[in-house]
Design a protein around this motif. Sequence first.
Motif, PDB file in Angstrom:
ATOM      1  N   SER A   9       0.832  -1.193   0.000  1.00  0.00           N
ATOM      2  CA  SER A   9       0.000   0.000   0.000  1.00  0.00           C
ATOM      3  C   SER A   9       0.870   1.247   0.000  1.00  0.00           C
ATOM      4  CB  SER A   9      -0.926   0.000   1.221  1.00  0.00           C
ATOM      5  OG  SER A   9      -1.905   0.993   1.107  1.00  0.00           O
ATOM      6  N   ASN A  10       0.232   2.385  -0.229  1.00  0.00           N
ATOM      7  CA  ASN A  10       0.925   3.667  -0.240  1.00  0.00           C
ATOM      8  C   ASN A  10       0.202   4.688   0.643  1.00  0.00           C
ATOM      9  OD1 ASN A  10       2.588   5.820  -0.852  1.00  0.00           O
ATOM     10  ND2 ASN A  10       1.501   6.315  -2.736  1.00  0.00           N
ATOM     11  N   PRO A  11      -0.024   4.364   1.905  1.00  0.00           N
ATOM     12  CA  PRO A  11      -0.643   5.376   2.750  1.00  0.00           C
ATOM     13  C   PRO A  11       0.380   6.416   3.191  1.00  0.00           C
ATOM     14  CG  PRO A  11      -0.326   3.365   3.995  1.00  0.00           C
ATOM     15  CD  PRO A  11       0.137   3.094   2.581  1.00  0.00           C
ATOM     16  N   ASP A  12      -0.046   7.660   3.159  1.00  0.00           N
ATOM     17  CA  ASP A  12       0.809   8.745   3.611  1.00  0.00           C
ATOM     18  C   ASP A  12      -0.064   9.746   4.351  1.00  0.00           C
ATOM     19  OD1 ASP A  12       2.937  10.417   4.033  1.00  0.00           O
ATOM     20  OD2 ASP A  12       2.829  11.322   2.038  1.00  0.00           O
ATOM     21  N   PRO A  13      -0.014   9.807   5.647  1.00  0.00           N
ATOM     22  CA  PRO A  13       0.956   9.156   6.511  1.00  0.00           C
ATOM     23  C   PRO A  13       0.646   7.665   6.676  1.00  0.00           C
ATOM     24  CG  PRO A  13      -0.663  10.295   7.839  1.00  0.00           C
ATOM     25  CD  PRO A  13      -0.983  10.598   6.399  1.00  0.00           C
ATOM     26  N   TRP A  14       1.626   6.915   7.159  1.00  0.00           N
ATOM     27  CA  TRP A  14       1.503   5.471   7.331  1.00  0.00           C
ATOM     28  C   TRP A  14       0.565   5.165   8.480  1.00  0.00           C
ATOM     29  CZ3 TRP A  14       3.238   1.955   4.041  1.00  0.00           C
ATOM     30  CH2 TRP A  14       3.228   0.614   4.424  1.00  0.00           C
ATOM     31  N   GLY A  15      -0.282   4.189   8.304  1.00  0.00           N
ATOM     32  CA  GLY A  15      -1.174   3.768   9.367  1.00  0.00           C
ATOM     33  C   GLY A  15      -1.985   2.563   8.947  1.00  0.00           C
ATOM     34  N   HIS A  16      -2.650   1.976   9.915  1.00  0.00           N
ATOM     35  CA  HIS A  16      -3.470   0.790   9.661  1.00  0.00           C
ATOM     36  C   HIS A  16      -4.833   0.992  10.268  1.00  0.00           C
ATOM     37  CE1 HIS A  16      -0.306  -1.711   7.949  1.00  0.00           C
ATOM     38  NE2 HIS A  16       0.509  -1.150   8.828  1.00  0.00           N
ATOM     39  N   PRO A  17      -5.897   0.510   9.651  1.00  0.00           N
ATOM     40  CA  PRO A  17      -5.860  -0.155   8.353  1.00  0.00           C
ATOM     41  C   PRO A  17      -5.483   0.834   7.256  1.00  0.00           C
ATOM     42  CG  PRO A  17      -8.133   0.155   9.017  1.00  0.00           C
ATOM     43  CD  PRO A  17      -7.273   0.620  10.166  1.00  0.00           C
ATOM     44  N   THR A  18      -4.726   0.356   6.284  1.00  0.00           N
ATOM     45  CA  THR A  18      -4.192   1.247   5.255  1.00  0.00           C
ATOM     46  C   THR A  18      -5.292   1.981   4.504  1.00  0.00           C
ATOM     47  OG1 THR A  18      -4.043  -0.601   3.695  1.00  0.00           O
ATOM     48  CG2 THR A  18      -2.057  -0.040   4.951  1.00  0.00           C
ATOM     49  N   ILE A  19      -6.447   1.383   4.361  1.00  0.00           N
ATOM     50  CA  ILE A  19      -7.561   2.016   3.638  1.00  0.00           C
ATOM     51  C   ILE A  19      -7.934   3.362   4.258  1.00  0.00           C
ATOM     52  CG2 ILE A  19      -9.400   0.866   4.937  1.00  0.00           C
ATOM     53  CD1 ILE A  19     -10.910   0.540   2.289  1.00  0.00           C
ATOM     54  N   ASP A  20      -7.688   3.531   5.553  1.00  0.00           N
ATOM     55  CA  ASP A  20      -7.985   4.807   6.222  1.00  0.00           C
ATOM     56  C   ASP A  20      -7.029   5.922   5.808  1.00  0.00           C
ATOM     57  OD1 ASP A  20     -10.042   3.609   7.614  1.00  0.00           O
ATOM     58  OD2 ASP A  20      -8.919   3.429   9.494  1.00  0.00           O
ATOM     59  N   PRO A  81      13.228   2.452   3.295  1.00  0.00           N
ATOM     60  CA  PRO A  81      12.835   1.129   2.817  1.00  0.00           C
ATOM     61  C   PRO A  81      13.705   0.655   1.655  1.00  0.00           C
ATOM     62  CG  PRO A  81      11.411   2.759   1.854  1.00  0.00           C
ATOM     63  CD  PRO A  81      12.352   3.493   2.787  1.00  0.00           C
ATOM     64  N   PHE A  82      13.589  -0.627   1.373  1.00  0.00           N
ATOM     65  CA  PHE A  82      14.345  -1.239   0.286  1.00  0.00           C
ATOM     66  C   PHE A  82      13.842  -0.758  -1.066  1.00  0.00           C
ATOM     67  CE2 PHE A  82      14.550  -4.659  -2.889  1.00  0.00           C
ATOM     68  CZ  PHE A  82      15.918  -4.714  -3.053  1.00  0.00           C
ATOM     69  N   ALA A  83      12.537  -0.820  -1.271  1.00  0.00           N
ATOM     70  CA  ALA A  83      11.957  -0.512  -2.575  1.00  0.00           C
ATOM     71  C   ALA A  83      11.888   0.992  -2.805  1.00  0.00           C
ATOM     72  CB  ALA A  83      10.567  -1.116  -2.681  1.00  0.00           C
ATOM     73  N   GLU A  84      12.207   1.394  -3.997  1.00  0.00           N
ATOM     74  CA  GLU A  84      12.111   2.803  -4.394  1.00  0.00           C
ATOM     75  C   GLU A  84      10.790   3.013  -5.140  1.00  0.00           C
ATOM     76  OE1 GLU A  84      14.207   5.171  -3.518  1.00  0.00           O
ATOM     77  OE2 GLU A  84      15.528   3.769  -2.498  1.00  0.00           O
ATOM     78  N   THR A  85       9.717   2.550  -4.552  1.00  0.00           N
ATOM     79  CA  THR A  85       8.395   2.663  -5.159  1.00  0.00           C
ATOM     80  C   THR A  85       7.455   3.323  -4.171  1.00  0.00           C
ATOM     81  OG1 THR A  85       7.639   0.528  -4.326  1.00  0.00           O
ATOM     82  CG2 THR A  85       8.760   0.520  -6.452  1.00  0.00           C
ATOM     83  N   LYS A  86       6.308   3.733  -4.646  1.00  0.00           N
ATOM     84  CA  LYS A  86       5.316   4.314  -3.749  1.00  0.00           C
ATOM     85  C   LYS A  86       4.711   3.253  -2.847  1.00  0.00           C
ATOM     86  CE  LYS A  86       3.975   8.093  -6.765  1.00  0.00           C
ATOM     87  NZ  LYS A  86       2.910   8.704  -7.537  1.00  0.00           N
ATOM     88  N   GLU A  87       4.384   2.078  -3.429  1.00  0.00           N
ATOM     89  CA  GLU A  87       3.771   1.021  -2.635  1.00  0.00           C
ATOM     90  C   GLU A  87       4.839   0.311  -1.816  1.00  0.00           C
ATOM     91  OE1 GLU A  87       3.072   1.304  -5.955  1.00  0.00           O
ATOM     92  OE2 GLU A  87       1.111   2.209  -5.638  1.00  0.00           O
ATOM     93  N   ASP A 115      -4.655  -0.545  -2.415  1.00  0.00           N
ATOM     94  CA  ASP A 115      -3.766  -1.644  -2.054  1.00  0.00           C
ATOM     95  C   ASP A 115      -3.468  -2.513  -3.268  1.00  0.00           C
ATOM     96  OD1 ASP A 115      -3.829  -0.890   0.625  1.00  0.00           O
ATOM     97  OD2 ASP A 115      -5.422  -2.308   1.139  1.00  0.00           O
ATOM     98  N   VAL A 116      -2.341  -3.184  -3.214  1.00  0.00           N
ATOM     99  CA  VAL A 116      -1.987  -4.229  -4.163  1.00  0.00           C
ATOM    100  C   VAL A 116      -1.737  -5.465  -3.321  1.00  0.00           C
ATOM    101  CG1 VAL A 116      -0.287  -5.018  -5.843  1.00  0.00           C
ATOM    102  CG2 VAL A 116      -0.955  -2.609  -5.782  1.00  0.00           C
ATOM    103  N   VAL A 117      -2.346  -6.578  -3.692  1.00  0.00           N
ATOM    104  CA  VAL A 117      -2.208  -7.810  -2.924  1.00  0.00           C
ATOM    105  C   VAL A 117      -1.424  -8.818  -3.751  1.00  0.00           C
ATOM    106  CG1 VAL A 117      -3.474  -9.731  -1.897  1.00  0.00           C
ATOM    107  CG2 VAL A 117      -4.321  -7.395  -1.635  1.00  0.00           C
ATOM    108  N   GLU A 118      -0.459  -9.434  -3.124  1.00  0.00           N
ATOM    109  CA  GLU A 118       0.368 -10.453  -3.767  1.00  0.00           C
ATOM    110  C   GLU A 118       0.165 -11.769  -3.037  1.00  0.00           C
ATOM    111  OE1 GLU A 118       5.138 -11.458  -4.262  1.00  0.00           O
ATOM    112  OE2 GLU A 118       4.514  -9.441  -3.694  1.00  0.00           O
TER     113      GLU A 118
END
Length: 136
Positions: A9-20, A81-87, A115-118
């Motif tokens: 997910s790409n929540p900004d600011p970070w929080g859970h549940p991410t949908i919020d 983080p490791f990934a240089e992506t938004k998600e 969200d993206v689910v893998e």
Amino acid sequence: MKYVVLIHSNPDPWGHPTIDFTPEGQAIPAERRAVMDRDFDALLAELNESGEFVVAEALAAPSSSTVYRWDGEKHVTTDGPFAETKEQLAGFFLIDCETRERAEAVAARFAGPGDVVELRPSMYVNEGPRAADDLV
């Protein structure tokens, strides 16, 4: 067969549940969101009742991670983080399903706005737990 459902997910600011915290999630009308929350609760109840739920965990903000790499001669440590992506990886669910088709049906129900689910199978699906010596 064990599978990991990875929630990116790409929540900004970070929080859970991410949908919020995603623009897509915040745009959902309250009535629709209430239905989605009930559906998610029903999914978790279903997985618990069937014995398919193993464990789940929400993860802290990617900025709190530390990345370890090997440069050929020594370990190199950097702040994540490791990934240089938004998600970014937001959390995971470990499920134990009889078939890949069942795991796919479950994973699809985790996908929400923003969200993206893998879905990824466990490495040693049919071999059971591995001793640490077997992994070296």
